[in-house]
Design a protein around this motif. Structure first.
Motif, PDB file in Angstrom:
ATOM      1  N   MET A   8       0.832  -1.199   0.000  1.00 34.76           N
ATOM      2  CA  MET A   8       0.000   0.000   0.000  1.00 34.76           C
ATOM      3  C   MET A   8       0.871   1.255   0.000  1.00 34.76           C
ATOM      4  O   MET A   8       0.602   2.217  -0.731  1.00 34.76           O
ATOM      5  CB  MET A   8      -0.903  -0.006   1.230  1.00 34.76           C
ATOM      6  N   MET A   9       1.944   1.244   0.797  1.00 31.48           N
ATOM      7  CA  MET A   9       2.834   2.400   0.857  1.00 31.48           C
ATOM      8  C   MET A   9       3.567   2.602  -0.464  1.00 31.48           C
ATOM      9  O   MET A   9       3.776   3.741  -0.904  1.00 31.48           O
ATOM     10  CB  MET A   9       3.827   2.222   2.008  1.00 31.48           C
ATOM     11  N   ASP A  10       3.958   1.502  -1.100  1.00 33.39           N
ATOM     12  CA  ASP A  10       4.653   1.620  -2.383  1.00 33.39           C
ATOM     13  C   ASP A  10       3.738   2.195  -3.462  1.00 33.39           C
ATOM     14  O   ASP A  10       4.172   2.977  -4.317  1.00 33.39           O
ATOM     15  CB  ASP A  10       5.189   0.257  -2.817  1.00 33.39           C
ATOM     16  N   LYS A  11       2.467   1.818  -3.439  1.00 35.33           N
ATOM     17  CA  LYS A  11       1.516   2.381  -4.404  1.00 35.33           C
ATOM     18  C   LYS A  11       1.355   3.880  -4.174  1.00 35.33           C
ATOM     19  O   LYS A  11       1.303   4.667  -5.130  1.00 35.33           O
ATOM     20  CB  LYS A  11       0.171   1.676  -4.276  1.00 35.33           C
ATOM     21  N   SER A  12       1.274   4.263  -2.911  1.00 38.32           N
ATOM     22  CA  SER A  12       1.161   5.684  -2.592  1.00 38.32           C
ATOM     23  C   SER A  12       2.422   6.431  -2.997  1.00 38.32           C
ATOM     24  O   SER A  12       2.365   7.567  -3.478  1.00 38.32           O
ATOM     25  CB  SER A  12       0.902   5.855  -1.093  1.00 38.32           C
ATOM     26  N   GLU A  13       3.559   5.782  -2.821  1.00 37.40           N
ATOM     27  CA  GLU A  13       4.847   6.386  -3.184  1.00 37.40           C
ATOM     28  C   GLU A  13       4.894   6.738  -4.666  1.00 37.40           C
ATOM     29  O   GLU A  13       5.380   7.798  -5.061  1.00 37.40           O
ATOM     30  CB  GLU A  13       5.958   5.403  -2.830  1.00 37.40           C
ATOM     31  N   ARG A  14       4.362   5.846  -5.497  1.00 34.77           N
ATOM     32  CA  ARG A  14       4.405   6.079  -6.943  1.00 34.77           C
ATOM     33  C   ARG A  14       3.526   7.253  -7.365  1.00 34.77           C
ATOM     34  O   ARG A  14       3.715   7.825  -8.439  1.00 34.77           O
ATOM     35  CB  ARG A  14       3.999   4.798  -7.675  1.00 34.77           C
ATOM     36  N   GLY A  19       8.507  10.959  -5.624  1.00 34.07           N
ATOM     37  CA  GLY A  19       8.803   9.555  -5.864  1.00 34.07           C
ATOM     38  C   GLY A  19       9.633   8.883  -4.786  1.00 34.07           C
ATOM     39  O   GLY A  19      10.132   7.773  -4.989  1.00 34.07           O
ATOM     40  N   LYS A  20       9.787   9.534  -3.640  1.00 32.49           N
ATOM     41  CA  LYS A  20      10.614   8.959  -2.580  1.00 32.49           C
ATOM     42  C   LYS A  20       9.876   7.838  -1.853  1.00 32.49           C
ATOM     43  O   LYS A  20       8.665   7.883  -1.672  1.00 32.49           O
ATOM     44  CB  LYS A  20      11.024  10.038  -1.584  1.00 32.49           C
TER      45      LYS A  20
END
Length: 355
Positions: A8-14, A19-20
């Protein structure tokens, strides 16, 4: 579950403009055994790349024997920051006896007499932090330290000054090794079985274990069937772990033992010559129990190796009203051979892999 959080965090990151990577940290019990008791598979979480930092936490105290290296074995190769908590208390759950008589300001006005009343002083904080840094920690965090400010009974000005001193002393490797270090080893789990609900609500209540289920430093009991047998007390000391000669003091308390009892002492299996051992009544510094304090100059101790053992043999067999016991060890380091001061022992941190 943790993997889904990372996803979930990686999707939000994108979706973020910069992009961090979003940082995910976890606070876990103080050993891998305690983690498993809690159902926390921290090694898998780290190896799968889900976690950015790990906080290794005791229950409200500072334990110099916290096995940081168990975690550093897999966190450091993964580039995951390894943080260890330190609390304001150095003692166990025991309300005594024995009663510490030499603590000065490092005595709690809130807790009962006994080990429970023992608060950290600066040298003890340095000793514990030296172990943490040298066995794999990247930094230190604090547990409940802020609770000792404001209007609490533990928030007297002299207590705030003590807390400020020890927290500043552990902020880096350099500050830790810049002053004397006291490694104090106590039976951290002693007395916990008497604190079951409704008095307290801890995850674990086995005597000799922490509130999180980690087995702590032991109490050595010299019952009749153990007279003449070697019992060992493990202790971890960062100083001298490569065999460097140390200056300072090594001492332990042996209760219900007199100055006339035959006691053989060794460190890491190497006997300590009796001519270097001083015997002093325990009551000078610890009240409520009869016994003897044994003191040895570190210059006369066999070399340390990081993870050490104190070996004791009580050779006198006689009827006693109480079982002899040993449960507190103190190693106070003031200087390291080939060093201008107590600093200079610390090794540089292991290289970190960028994420």
């Amino acid at each position: 579950y943790v993997g889904r959080i990372r996803e979930m965090m990686d999707k939000s990151e994108r979706r973020r403009k910069n992009g961090k990577r979003l940082t995910l940290g976890v606070r876990v019990p103080e050993s891998l055994h305690a983690c498993w008791l809690a159902g926390v598979d921290i090694e898998t979480w780290v190896k799968k790349g889900w976690i950015d930092f790990v906080v290794i936490s005791t229950w409200n105290n500072t334990d110099p024997q916290t096995p940081v290296d168990e975690f550093a074995r897999f966190t450091r190769p993964a580039g995951v920051d390894t943080i260890v908590t330190m609390g304001n208390m150095i003692g166990s759950f025991s309300t005594g006896p024995p009663i510490p008589l030499d603590r000065g300001v490092a005595t709690s006005a809130e807790h009962a007499k006994g080990y429970m009343s023992m608060l950290l002083n600066t040298a003890e904080a340095r000793g514990a932090a030296a172990n943490f840094y040298e066995f794999g920690a990247d930094s230190i965090s604090f547990w409940n330290v802020g609770a000792h400010f404001g209007r609490a009974v533990t928030a007297a000005p002299r207590q705030r000054k003590r807390i400020a001193a020890w927290t500043r002393a552990v902020r880096s490797r350099e500050t830790v090794f810049a002053g004397p270090r006291t490694y104090r080893f106590l039976p951290m789990g002693k007395g916990i079985s008497r604190r079951k609900p409704p008095f307290r609500n801890y995850p674990w209540y086995d005597e000799g274990s922490s509130a999180l289920g980690h087995k702590n430093s032991p109490t050595l009991l010299f019952s009749d069937d153990r007279i003449g047998k070697r019992l060992v007390f493990p202790f971890r000391v960062a100083d001298g772990r490569r065999g460097e000669r140390l200056s300072g003091r090594f001492r332990f308390w042996f209760y219900h033992v007199t100055g006339n009892d035959r006691v053989d002492v060794d460190i890491n299996g190497v006997p300590v010559d009796k001519k270097y051992i001083r015997r002093i009544p325990a009551g000078k510094l610890r009240g409520g129990l009869t016994g003897t304090r044994f003191e040895i100059d570190l210059a006369h101790c066999p070399p340390f190796r990081g993870d050490n053992v104190l070996g004791l043999v009580l050779g006198t067999r006689e009827k006693r009203p109480h079982v002899p016991m040993m449960e507190e060890l103190e190693v106070h380091v003031t200087a390291v051979a080939n060093s201008r001061s107590v600093s200079g022992l610390s090794s540089p941190p292991a290289p970190r892999r960028s994420r």
